[in-house]
Design an enzyme around this catalytic site. Structure first.
Site, PDB file in Angstrom:
ATOM      1  N   HIS A 166       1.073  -1.313   0.187  1.00  0.00           N
ATOM      2  CA  HIS A 166       0.038  -0.024   0.244  1.00  0.00           C
ATOM      3  C   HIS A 166       0.762   1.450  -0.009  1.00  0.00           C
ATOM      4  O   HIS A 166       0.217   2.439  -0.367  1.00  0.00           O
ATOM      5  CB  HIS A 166      -0.950   0.157   1.245  1.00  0.00           C
ATOM      6  CG  HIS A 166      -0.405   0.379   2.585  1.00  0.00           C
ATOM      7  ND1 HIS A 166      -0.139  -0.698   3.427  1.00  0.00           N
ATOM      8  CD2 HIS A 166      -0.154   1.446   3.091  1.00  0.00           C
ATOM      9  CE1 HIS A 166       0.432  -0.167   4.464  1.00  0.00           C
ATOM     10  NE2 HIS A 166       0.301   1.237   4.307  1.00  0.00           N
TER      11      HIS A 166
ATOM     12  N   ASN B   7      17.442  10.934  12.278  1.00  0.00           N
ATOM     13  CA  ASN B   7      16.742  11.994  12.036  1.00  0.00           C
ATOM     14  C   ASN B   7      16.333  12.504  10.842  1.00  0.00           C
ATOM     15  O   ASN B   7      17.164  12.866  10.050  1.00  0.00           O
ATOM     16  CB  ASN B   7      17.479  13.156  12.902  1.00  0.00           C
ATOM     17  CG  ASN B   7      16.742  14.287  13.197  1.00  0.00           C
ATOM     18  OD1 ASN B   7      15.714  14.625  12.445  1.00  0.00           O
ATOM     19  ND2 ASN B   7      17.167  15.135  14.376  1.00  0.00           N
TER      20      ASN B   7
ATOM     21  N   GLU C 201      23.691   9.207   6.178  1.00  0.00           N
ATOM     22  CA  GLU C 201      22.771   8.995   5.210  1.00  0.00           C
ATOM     23  C   GLU C 201      23.200   8.576   3.938  1.00  0.00           C
ATOM     24  O   GLU C 201      24.297   9.242   3.414  1.00  0.00           O
ATOM     25  CB  GLU C 201      21.439   9.835   5.278  1.00  0.00           C
ATOM     26  CG  GLU C 201      21.910  11.151   4.693  1.00  0.00           C
ATOM     27  CD  GLU C 201      20.598  12.180   4.791  1.00  0.00           C
ATOM     28  OE1 GLU C 201      20.282  12.413   3.776  1.00  0.00           O
ATOM     29  OE2 GLU C 201      20.201  12.651   5.722  1.00  0.00           O
TER      30      GLU C 201
ATOM     31  N   ASP D 227       0.012  -7.750   1.642  1.00  0.00           N
ATOM     32  CA  ASP D 227       0.409  -6.261   1.568  1.00  0.00           C
ATOM     33  C   ASP D 227       2.050  -6.203   1.719  1.00  0.00           C
ATOM     34  O   ASP D 227       2.613  -6.060   2.452  1.00  0.00           O
ATOM     35  CB  ASP D 227      -0.309  -5.568   2.839  1.00  0.00           C
ATOM     36  CG  ASP D 227       0.102  -4.141   2.709  1.00  0.00           C
ATOM     37  OD1 ASP D 227       0.442  -3.630   1.475  1.00  0.00           O
ATOM     38  OD2 ASP D 227      -0.186  -3.447   3.778  1.00  0.00           O
TER      39      ASP D 227
ATOM     40  N   SER E 194       3.963   2.489   8.426  1.00  0.00           N
ATOM     41  CA  SER E 194       3.641   1.559   7.326  1.00  0.00           C
ATOM     42  C   SER E 194       4.789   1.255   6.572  1.00  0.00           C
ATOM     43  O   SER E 194       5.596   2.008   6.174  1.00  0.00           O
ATOM     44  CB  SER E 194       2.525   2.106   6.418  1.00  0.00           C
ATOM     45  OG  SER E 194       1.354   2.064   6.858  1.00  0.00           O
TER      46      SER E 194
END
Length: 291
Positions: free
Chosen positions: A81, A99, A107, A129, A231
């Site tokens: 989704h 953060n 990162e 899903d 999610s």
């Protein structure tokens, strides 16, 4: 609250998690009165396999909307989704993040080459899903960026689980639903799927919402759960020092942390073969010809 209203809110949570605009999420969610969901700030580099899916483009302001897990240097596992309505050229993947509101030295930011939603994913009940993201360029593994292992195929996790993510937390009850700057985590417990389905049925009036491709966590005493923005993120079991990806955050009954409501995940062990088949089919192999 009527059963039909609660069912609407259940689907709204997953729908908002894939929204392309944070203000839309806040406006749609402001009257749902979500509870404090019980997480705390995760220690540095404690979940090096989580990534943030961010709406936008490299070099511009971007916005977290879902999470995912690093399977290998070029593949990310997430929820279907999260991918279902976001074109691949409209979001990027950020790894090594703690953060999400600042640029961090740890990162790495990568564009998406392809995205795959499970062929049997259902927008009606969020069955199957699960989705995969192929990155345009491989990640460089560091202390803060590492892959996570799949569970044994068809295995059933029990005991303690851990959920991490940047999903919403509540800073002022009934007023301010906020996405945290720093990664949050929480210790949870797996609950039996039949117990989970019974709990959902009790709140919604409809049975069968939790299927064999799901696992669930509690406690269901209220105040502890995933929420919007979690999610696609990892639910893990730890075997000694080794983390294993057992679940993908899928859906909850809103408001987040409702008494009697579990958090529901995609059961990863049901999809080992699908994951490996997709990756094998869409991985470019270089051959050396020997004369």
């Amino acid at each position: 609250m009527s059963p039909k209203t609660i069912v609407f809110l259940l689907f709204l949570v997953a729908a908002l998690a894939k929204s392309s605009h944070l203000d839309l999420q806040r406006r749609a969610y402001k009257d749902l009165s979500p509870h404090i969901i019980g997480g705390s700030e995760a220690p540095k580099a404690s979940y090096p396999y989580i990534v943030s899916l961010q709406y936008g483009h490299i070099g511009y302001d971007t916005m977290h909307f879902c999470a995912g897990s690093i399977f290998n240097s070029q593949w990310i596992i997430t929820a279907a989704h999260c991918l279902n309505q976001i074109p691949i050229n409209n979001f990027i993947v950020k790894a090594g993040k703690r953060n999400i509101k600042i640029v961090e030295s740890t990162e790495q930011t990568v564009e998406v080459e392809q995205a795959f939603v499970h062929e049997k994913y259902s927008t009606r009940n969020f069955g199957n899903d699960i989705g995969l993201i192929k990155l345009k360029t491989p990640l460089n593994f560091t202390k803060e960026i590492q892959p996570i292992e799949l569970p044994q195929a068809e295995s059933e996790p029990t005991g303690v689980a851990y959920l991490c993510g940047w999903g919403y937390v509540l800073s002022n009850y009934f007023k301010n639903l906020e996405m945290p700057d720093k990664l949050q985590d929480i210790k949870l417990y797996y609950i039996n799927r039949d117990v989970c389905d019974a709990a959902v049925t009790n709140l919604t009036g409809f049975s069968g919402s939790v299927g064999e491709t799901n696992i669930c966590t509690g406690p269901i005493t209220g105040g502890i759960s995933g929420c919007n923005g979690d999610s696609g993120g990892p639910l893990i079991s730890r075997y000694g020092e080794k983390p294993v990806l057992t679940g993908i955050a899928s859906w909850i009954i809103a408001p987040c942390g409702t008494y009697g409501s579990p958090t529901v995940y995609t059961k990863v062990s049901k999809f080992n073969a699908w994951i490996k088949q997709k990756i094998a089919t869409h991985t470019t192999r270089l051959y050396r010809y020997i004369n």
